[in-house]
Design a protein around this motif. Structure first.
Motif, PDB file in Angstrom:
ATOM      1  N   GLU A  98       0.872  -1.177   0.000  1.00  0.00           N
ATOM      2  CA  GLU A  98       0.000   0.000   0.000  1.00  0.00           C
ATOM      3  C   GLU A  98       0.906   1.223   0.000  1.00  0.00           C
ATOM      4  O   GLU A  98       1.743   1.379   0.898  1.00  0.00           O
ATOM      5  N   ALA A 100       0.977   4.918   0.587  1.00  0.00           N
ATOM      6  CA  ALA A 100       0.206   6.035   1.141  1.00  0.00           C
ATOM      7  C   ALA A 100       1.024   6.723   2.223  1.00  0.00           C
ATOM      8  O   ALA A 100       1.659   6.059   3.053  1.00  0.00           O
ATOM      9  N   THR A 105      -2.981   7.341   5.174  1.00  0.00           N
ATOM     10  CA  THR A 105      -3.172   5.895   5.333  1.00  0.00           C
ATOM     11  C   THR A 105      -4.450   5.620   6.121  1.00  0.00           C
ATOM     12  O   THR A 105      -4.662   6.170   7.207  1.00  0.00           O
ATOM     13  N   THR A 106      -5.296   4.749   5.587  1.00  0.00           N
ATOM     14  CA  THR A 106      -6.543   4.416   6.269  1.00  0.00           C
ATOM     15  C   THR A 106      -6.345   3.234   7.219  1.00  0.00           C
ATOM     16  O   THR A 106      -5.400   2.455   7.082  1.00  0.00           O
ATOM     17  N   GLN A 109      -6.357   0.035   5.225  1.00  0.00           N
ATOM     18  CA  GLN A 109      -5.072  -0.266   4.594  1.00  0.00           C
ATOM     19  C   GLN A 109      -4.091  -0.834   5.611  1.00  0.00           C
ATOM     20  O   GLN A 109      -3.408  -1.844   5.350  1.00  0.00           O
ATOM     21  N   PHE A 110      -4.015  -0.204   6.762  1.00  0.00           N
ATOM     22  CA  PHE A 110      -3.102  -0.646   7.810  1.00  0.00           C
ATOM     23  C   PHE A 110      -3.435  -2.070   8.261  1.00  0.00           C
ATOM     24  O   PHE A 110      -2.560  -2.944   8.324  1.00  0.00           O
ATOM     25  N   ALA A 155       3.436   1.942   6.730  1.00  0.00           N
ATOM     26  CA  ALA A 155       2.667   0.820   7.273  1.00  0.00           C
ATOM     27  C   ALA A 155       3.198  -0.509   6.750  1.00  0.00           C
ATOM     28  O   ALA A 155       3.326  -1.487   7.498  1.00  0.00           O
ATOM     29  N   TYR A 156       3.515  -0.547   5.458  1.00  0.00           N
ATOM     30  CA  TYR A 156       4.068  -1.773   4.871  1.00  0.00           C
ATOM     31  C   TYR A 156       5.393  -2.133   5.539  1.00  0.00           C
ATOM     32  O   TYR A 156       5.621  -3.293   5.934  1.00  0.00           O
TER      33      TYR A 156
END
Length: 251
Positions: A98, A100, A105-106, A109-110, A155-156
């Motif tokens: 993702e 972002a 970042t939503t 998504q997280f 996050a990734y």
């Protein structure tokens, strides 16, 4: 007797390349895929053409509730195809990216990243432990982004950082069974990861190539053969390691 390797996300990208590389080394492969049966069967056919055994197995690593059913199917397939109760190697490759910034970042998504890359890996290993042979191997895929930051992948990268910690703990706990556990961390690779960001965006491709000692971004053939070699007897004493395969990215 050929070793049997289960590769998650083996229908495309680095998983596909890893599966085929293992077959080139004489290994049999369980081609696990989330749902693209046609792609998975293409990989199965290519492996069989190399003289190795292969089957496709549907497995969504984000659906932990379904793991018990997958274990049942896998157990039956091992008996039917190989006359065995166990397999030898597990490659936790399946995943997605993702792109972002932190501010955009939503939660979905997280959560999606951690469900696949962390929870999925943890509980899939837990579910498959009775079927992994003593003396086997587990390889968890991480990323060069846990060592070098690139805006938009927070996050990734955090999820992959968790995978690297899990790898060390798995190596500690499974060592008594002779099972090695290592992390392979690719650098920037030309695949459809992140919507093909590195492969299709010339600016990003050039930027990462400029960061890399060998002067280009990676391709799947830079990764799959390395993973296959890690499964060989020559690497039996390697465990709990993070092995970056990036061509010298940002050194």
């Amino acid at each position: 007797m050929a070793k049997i390797t289960l590769v998650t996300g083996a229908n495309r990208g680095l998983g596909r390349n890893t599966a085929l590389s293992i077959a080139h080394h004489g290994g049999d492969v369980i081609v696990a895929h989330r749902g693209n049966e046609a792609q998975a069967q293409e990989v199965v056919s290519e492996i069989r053409a190399l003289g190795c055994k292969a089957i496709a197995l549907q497995l969504d690593v984000s659906k932990i509730a379904g793991f018990s059913a997958v274990v049942g199917l896998l157990r039956a397939s091992l008996r039917e195809t190989w006359g065995r109760e166990t397999f030898d190697h597990l490659i936790n490759n399946a995943g997605h990216g993702e792109f972002a910034m932190i501010g955009e970042t939503t939660e979905a998504q997280f959560d999606g990243l951690f469900d696949v890359h962390v929870k999925g890996v943890f509980f899939l290993v837990q579910a498959l432990l009775p079927l992994i042979a003593d003396g086997g191997r587990i390889v968890n895929f991480s990323s060069g982004l846990t060592r070098v930051s690139y805006a938009g992948f927070s996050a990734y990268a955090a999820a992959k950082g968790a995978v690297e910690v899990l790898t060390v703990y798995m190596a500690k706990e499974l060592g008594a069974r002779g099972i090695t556990v290592n992390t392979v961390a690719p650098g920037a690779i030309e695949t459809d990861f992140g919507g093909g960001l590195v492969r299709d965006n010339a600016e990003v491709n050039t930027q990462f190539a400029g960061m890399t000692a060998l002067g280009r971004v990676g391709v799947p053939d830079d990764i799959g053969p390395m993973v296959a070699s890690l499964l060989g007897d020559d690497n039996r004493w390697v465990t709990a390691q993070r092995i970056e395969v990036s061509g010298g990215q940002t050194i």
